[in-house]
Motif scaffolding. Structure first.
Motif, PDB file in Angstrom:
ATOM      1  N   UNK A   1      19.332 -29.537 -32.109  1.00 49.02           N
ATOM      2  CA  UNK A   1      17.892 -29.642 -32.294  1.00 49.02           C
ATOM      3  C   UNK A   1      17.265 -28.547 -31.456  1.00 49.02           C
ATOM      4  N   UNK A   2      15.982 -28.678 -31.233  1.00 52.63           N
ATOM      5  CA  UNK A   2      15.270 -27.609 -30.540  1.00 52.63           C
ATOM      6  C   UNK A   2      14.870 -28.047 -29.136  1.00 52.63           C
TER       7      UNK A   2
ATOM      8  N   UNK B   1      23.083 -18.090 -29.744  1.00 49.36           N
ATOM      9  CA  UNK B   1      23.992 -18.509 -28.665  1.00 49.36           C
ATOM     10  C   UNK B   1      24.444 -19.968 -28.635  1.00 49.36           C
ATOM     11  N   UNK B   2      24.015 -20.827 -29.537  1.00 49.86           N
ATOM     12  CA  UNK B   2      24.439 -22.237 -29.378  1.00 49.86           C
ATOM     13  C   UNK B   2      25.944 -22.404 -29.214  1.00 49.86           C
ATOM     14  N   UNK B   3      26.739 -21.609 -29.907  1.00 46.02           N
ATOM     15  CA  UNK B   3      28.192 -21.746 -29.755  1.00 46.02           C
ATOM     16  C   UNK B   3      28.650 -21.371 -28.357  1.00 46.02           C
ATOM     17  N   UNK B   4      28.136 -20.254 -27.871  1.00 47.92           N
ATOM     18  CA  UNK B   4      28.586 -19.818 -26.539  1.00 47.92           C
ATOM     19  C   UNK B   4      28.105 -20.785 -25.460  1.00 47.92           C
ATOM     20  N   UNK B   5      26.889 -21.284 -25.607  1.00 46.46           N
ATOM     21  CA  UNK B   5      26.393 -22.249 -24.617  1.00 46.46           C
ATOM     22  C   UNK B   5      27.256 -23.510 -24.634  1.00 46.46           C
ATOM     23  N   UNK B   6      27.696 -23.902 -25.825  1.00 44.47           N
ATOM     24  CA  UNK B   6      28.587 -25.068 -25.908  1.00 44.47           C
ATOM     25  C   UNK B   6      29.962 -24.742 -25.326  1.00 44.47           C
ATOM     26  N   UNK B   7      30.512 -23.592 -25.726  1.00 46.27           N
ATOM     27  CA  UNK B   7      31.860 -23.239 -25.244  1.00 46.27           C
ATOM     28  C   UNK B   7      31.876 -23.036 -23.739  1.00 46.27           C
ATOM     29  N   UNK B   8      30.792 -22.527 -23.213  1.00 45.63           N
ATOM     30  CA  UNK B   8      30.686 -22.278 -21.764  1.00 45.63           C
ATOM     31  C   UNK B   8      30.951 -23.583 -21.000  1.00 45.63           C
ATOM     32  N   UNK B   9      30.264 -24.662 -21.419  1.00 50.66           N
ATOM     33  CA  UNK B   9      30.449 -25.939 -20.707  1.00 50.66           C
ATOM     34  C   UNK B   9      31.739 -26.633 -21.136  1.00 50.66           C
TER      35      UNK B   9
ATOM     36  N   UNK C   1      24.765 -27.987 -24.711  1.00 59.10           N
ATOM     37  CA  UNK C   1      24.347 -26.584 -24.826  1.00 59.10           C
ATOM     38  C   UNK C   1      22.841 -26.464 -24.952  1.00 59.10           C
ATOM     39  N   UNK C   2      22.231 -27.410 -25.673  1.00 59.63           N
ATOM     40  CA  UNK C   2      20.777 -27.357 -25.833  1.00 59.63           C
ATOM     41  C   UNK C   2      20.078 -27.569 -24.492  1.00 59.63           C
ATOM     42  N   UNK C   3      20.658 -28.439 -23.664  1.00 58.03           N
ATOM     43  CA  UNK C   3      20.093 -28.636 -22.329  1.00 58.03           C
ATOM     44  C   UNK C   3      20.097 -27.323 -21.548  1.00 58.03           C
ATOM     45  N   UNK C   4      21.185 -26.567 -21.670  1.00 60.07           N
ATOM     46  CA  UNK C   4      21.258 -25.278 -20.974  1.00 60.07           C
ATOM     47  C   UNK C   4      20.196 -24.321 -21.521  1.00 60.07           C
ATOM     48  N   UNK C   5      20.074 -24.273 -22.817  1.00 64.14           N
ATOM     49  CA  UNK C   5      19.088 -23.406 -23.455  1.00 64.14           C
ATOM     50  C   UNK C   5      17.665 -23.793 -23.039  1.00 64.14           C
ATOM     51  N   UNK C   6      17.341 -25.074 -23.134  1.00 59.09           N
ATOM     52  CA  UNK C   6      16.013 -25.542 -22.717  1.00 59.09           C
ATOM     53  C   UNK C   6      15.771 -25.249 -21.241  1.00 59.09           C
ATOM     54  N   UNK C   7      16.793 -25.455 -20.418  1.00 62.94           N
ATOM     55  CA  UNK C   7      16.650 -25.221 -18.972  1.00 62.94           C
ATOM     56  C   UNK C   7      16.357 -23.744 -18.697  1.00 62.94           C
TER      57      UNK C   7
END
Lengths: 388, 388
Positions: B103-104, B188-196, B334-340
């Motif tokens: 989501x956003x 970046x959603x994939x990388x943000x997910x893979x990162x964690x 990953x969305x939490x990282x993006x929002x943060x």
């Protein structure tokens, strides 16, 4: 004058290294004529190793200067003392080549620079890494416009591994009073200098995150991540630690015409056939990007002549007016970055450049005065070959 | 049940891609039986290409759900709509595989996760990069303890080049109202997910520096540098942009036992013979560091089955209880990282995790409401093969 007579102030680890190559005549038109150190055992080291040389030895600065046995000095005392020693040498009318770092806080270094300007004497700093063709080539590609406008400068320099045993080898090591900092002031002065020298610009502001005693039983920083912004909108990162093995040394600079990476002692230029801004203006088909060529750039003779190269350049400057590769006045740049990184961590906030030198000095004094740090130290004679 | 009948909600770029491999029977025990889209031209695309297939087409969700023609849905609507569409599907009793990003803003995604839990239905997310053996191997080396405790996670992912022409291809692109972000939410959603996922931990706080419309005429972020800190003291960096060419994709994770680097689709493990903490305890000779072996780690079959692999895993989960590779509930990470990262830039301050989801929502609405952004758009039919 057809040669430069050199006096060395301080014959600890680095002073010994300078002594060795000068005695072996590895710098032409230079002669080591005098050494001063207040520690008798260090003078004994000179006597034992180079007793047959015509080097005058002194255990105090008054006698050293009274001898008039030299034309120029190399300052190789502890970090804190560099500006004071240089200022004194200028006041006696000598050329000065100062070891890195230029000093520990920018206020004292600014005063050194002012003394140098007033004296009119030659002033160099031992940024021996500026003799490395790898970094010279990078600077060339930036300043000649080959890379185009710089957009990002990311240096990951985490291969400064130091064990607790290293820190325990001297009570002054890694203390605020003894060194004025950790990895930034002791290991990174060259990289901090090369970072601004190769990109040919200083950041306008810094936001840094230091870990103090994170990996070792020390009070200063042993882990740093710093983010910077430049006037032209470019950003940069500087990541460093003494706590990791094997660590990484990777410096990437990207610009309008591609990117350059220095890693594993190799420089690679990924060059765009069309500069990115032009491609962006002209491209009309959604997805798509500029054609990119991987270019192997010739770099001959790395790592270069290093310390003796800087000393040779300094001697040539005095004798023939050769431009200095590392003018002493530029030592303040890397130190400004280092101080800014400390200050940003201490205040948990942005630091604009030039930094508030009085605020930095005050906050450094607080740390020195409140230090309760006592290390169990074990004096080790360490081989500094391979360090810088 | 020996097969899963699938309905696709939204047949734009990604919905078409799912349609193609499902019609070609590239996912075993799965059958595409229904598609819904409110845009008639998209349904025409299905008719023109797959008219002979037995896919029921719907132009509204009521009729779609009334058909009961499927067992599970794939949600491939615009980003904002993912949680709403998934929640509706759960309420009708269907299994859901949702496209990325989850989501956003995290508030809507938390509500989706709650609906999923309440429904008891299968819930997956299209993190197709989790099928890549490169990242599976990295996660394996971390979770098995081979790397030891993680100390640093630095991902430079700047090879998302997008020209202005790309952004101009759809009026919704790169707007707060249309996408809810830029490179972080779209590329970046994939990388943000893979990162964690690969590091097997989430940061505890984030300090990020976003450039909004720095390289392109857009209102959202196209350049990001984010610094994070983890509970165990580790730090990390995430550097991304759509403005650079050729860019870099280099992910380095260091730990007590060495470092792992993924670059150029290769994974290398520089492994210490002795774990660093043990070496540090035992070493007594000043300079010195642990012996390090450069290990080439076998990685077979990269980049893996990607989208169809996730869909196959989702189908197998429904039919046989195979564990989900990408559980839908994990999309919030990953969305939490993006929002943060957005929030840290907007407030010019640290953001602690979990983020304040109401504050984020409020600040996002401010940007949507105050947007005066009007782009000249030119609809382009783009080939998304090669994107993710």
């Amino acid at each position: 004058m057809d040669k430069v007579r050199i006096g060395i102030i301080g014959v600890g680890n680095m002073g010994k290294s300078h002594t060795e190559y000068l005695v072996k005549n590895q710098v032409s038109h230079a002669e080591l004529t005098a050494i001063v150190d207040t520690d008798p055992s260090r003078l004994d080291w000179v006597r034992n190793n180079y007793g047959s040389s015509n080097i005058q030895l002194f255990d105090n600065l008054d006698a050293f200067y009274a001898s008039k046995a030299f034309d120029a000095v190399i300052v190789a005392t502890p970090h804190y003392n560099h500006p004071e020693a240089a200022i004194e040498a200028f006041s006696h009318g000598y050329h000065v080549l100062v070891e890195k770092p230029a000093g520990v806080y920018t206020r004292q270094v600014r005063e050194m620079n002012e003394a140098a300007a007033k004296s009119g004497k030659a002033f160099g700093i031992m940024f021996n890494q500026r003799t490395n063709p790898l970094y010279q080539k990078l600077r060339d590609l930036v300043t000649s416009g080959e890379l185009g406008e710089v957009r990002r400068t990311n240096w990951i320099i985490t291969n400064w591994y130091r064990s607790q045993s290293y820190y325990d080898s001297g009570g002054w090591r890694a203390t605020w009073a003894g060194e004025g900092g950790g990895v930034l002031i002791n290991q990174d002065p060259h990289q901090l200098d090369l970072w601004q020298w190769t990109a040919d610009m200083m950041p306008k502001r810094v936001r840094a995150f230091c870990g103090f005693g994170k990996y070792r039983n020390i009070e200063v920083e042993d882990d740093v991540t710093a983010y910077v912004e430049y006037e032209n909108g470019a950003t940069g990162l500087f990541v460093t630690t003494t706590g990791e093995a094997p660590g990484t040394n990777r410096y990437e600079v990207s610009g309008d015409n591609g990117k350059i990476v220095i890693e594993n002692d190799q420089l690679t230029f990924w060059r765009l056939r069309t500069p990115e801004p032009q491609f962006n203006r002209e491209w009309k088909n959604g997805f798509g990007q500029p054609e990119c060529w991987k270019c192997e750039i010739p770099v001959v003779g790395a790592p270069g002549p290093q310390h003796k190269g800087i000393t040779q350049n300094f001697v040539n400057h005095i004798l023939n007016g050769t431009p200095l590769l590392a003018p002493g006045e530029e030592g303040i740049k890397g130190l400004t970055l280092s101080n800014a990184m400390h200050l940003s961590s201490w205040t948990d906030d942005w630091v604009n450049l030039p930094i508030n030198e009085d605020l930095y000095y005050e906050k450094l004094q607080e740390r020195i005065n409140s230090s309760t740090f006592k290390k169990e130290t074990k004096e080790l004679q360490m081989d500094v070959k391979g360090t810088h």
